[in-house]
Design an enzyme around this catalytic site. Structure first.
Site, PDB file in Angstrom:
ATOM      1  N   HIS A 127      -9.578 -25.299  51.138  1.00  0.00           N
ATOM      2  CA  HIS A 127      -9.404 -26.699  51.563  1.00  0.00           C
ATOM      3  C   HIS A 127      -9.914 -27.656  50.583  1.00  0.00           C
ATOM      4  CE1 HIS A 127      -7.982 -29.827  54.609  1.00  0.00           C
ATOM      5  NE2 HIS A 127      -9.245 -30.488  54.291  1.00  0.00           N
ATOM      6  N   HIS A 131      -8.681 -31.103  47.993  1.00  0.00           N
ATOM      7  CA  HIS A 131      -9.221 -32.573  47.661  1.00  0.00           C
ATOM      8  C   HIS A 131      -9.702 -32.802  46.259  1.00  0.00           C
ATOM      9  CE1 HIS A 131      -8.628 -33.622  51.777  1.00  0.00           C
ATOM     10  NE2 HIS A 131      -9.404 -32.897  52.366  1.00  0.00           N
TER      11      HIS A 131
END
Lengths: 197, 138
Positions: A127, A131
């Site tokens: 995850h 970003h």
């Protein structure tokens, strides 16, 4: 999928990225290998490479476990709550909360760990790398970039929503044939109205 | 701590999920606009941290369920595809207390979750022979 405002991304001249770990963490090789697996998942679908180096101060991406205030005015809050955060390109800072119980084996079998008070490290790593590459949060619950992850849950396979988003930023890996995508998009987006929320 | 698997966590270190600091928010179940509840300022701070309340507002919030909180709850419910009630209903709070990434969902008042982080429109056409979909970014 979504992007940070301005759609920041790693520039063309920086597509072979290096990453290094906070030396003070003294991470075991088993822990470092979790991040290597997470980087591979993204590298399979875009024409970027990720190489581990030892120099923490000069690497493109710096990874570290911290507790409480750790210098970026985004203090961690202890057990559970906020698990990690990462910065948009080309900052490359990837911080994880050292107060959590992290599971590093990568073994689960059915997508769910038995321990309800532990977090799967690879799931969070995949995850946060999203970003680092420029993806924001997604409202698609099965996507990697959905903001929450339940304790005991393991979610490491890129969803088609994640793949489409990151390939919008960088294009497709020439070796990617699309078969890696395990789960189809279940919703229609981009109906033309643009902004919402 | 790092553990090779869940069973490797020593029993005396196993802390159950109720220790999550956000679990206290479950006490606000049923709160809605117009109410005043002790500690409600904490959930306003939560929503501000993740962008649902502007950072420009001072963090010394009241315990009033005011329009600021109602708007934040509605935006949160929209982002997480929950029923948009504007209230701290059970389903909303069950989502709020789940551990999460610290990166905000809303930046400068714009949700980054519902296509809000980018602005794109498409010119769409279908090729009659190949049935292939063409989209042009504008």
């Amino acid at each position: 999928y979504s992007f940070f405002p301005g759609e920041p991304r790693w520039p063309e001249r920086r597509r072979n990225l290096t990453y290094a770990f906070e030396p003070q963490n003294n991470l075991a090789e088993e822990v470092k290998s979790v991040f290597s697996r997470a980087f591979v998942r993204w590298a399979e679908v875009i024409p970027l490479t990720f190489r581990r180096v030892e120099s923490f101060s000069t690497s493109d991406i710096s990874i570290g476990f911290y507790t409480g205030e750790h210098g970026d005015r985004e203090p961690f809050d202890g057990f559970m709550g906020t698990l990690a955060h990462a910065f948009s390109p080309p900052t490359g800072h990837f911080h994880l909360d050292g107060a959590e119980n992290w599971i590093v084996s990568g073994e689960d079998g059915d997508g769910f760990l038995t321990e309800r008070a532990a977090v799967d490290l690879e799931s969070v790593a995949v995850h946060e790398i999203g970003h680092l590459l420029g993806l924001g949060h997604s409202s698609v619950q099965d996507s990697i970039m959905f903001p929450t992850i339940s304790t005991g849950r393991r979610k490491v396979d890129l969803h088609s929503d994640d793949v489409e988003g990151v390939q919008y930023l960088y294009g497709s890996n020439p070796n990617f044939n699309g078969s890696r995508t395990p789960t189809p998009a279940t919703e229609q987006r981009d109906t033309g109205s643009g902004n919402s929320g | 701590g790092f553990y090779p698997n869940a069973s490797a966590i020593p029993p005396d270190l196993r802390r159950n999920a109720t220790e999550n600091a956000w679990n206290a928010f479950l006490n606000f179940t049923g709160c809605h606009a117009g109410m005043k509840v002790d500690g409600l300022y904490k959930i306003k701070q939560y929503f501000q941290h993740f962008g649902y309340i502007p950072q420009t507002l001072p963090g010394n919030f009241s315990d009033d369920f005011d329009d600021i909180l109602k708007n934040a709850v509605e935006m949160y419910q929209r982002n997480f595809k929950l029923n948009i009630t504007g209230e701290l209903d059970e389903l909303t709070l069950q989502r709020v207390v789940i551990p999460r990434c610290g990166v905000p969902d809303v930046v400068n008042g714009t949700s980054t979750m519902l296509n809000g982080g980018r602005r794109r429109t498409y010119e769409v056409s279908f090729s009659g022979t190949s049935q292939r979909f063409h989209a042009v970014k504008r």
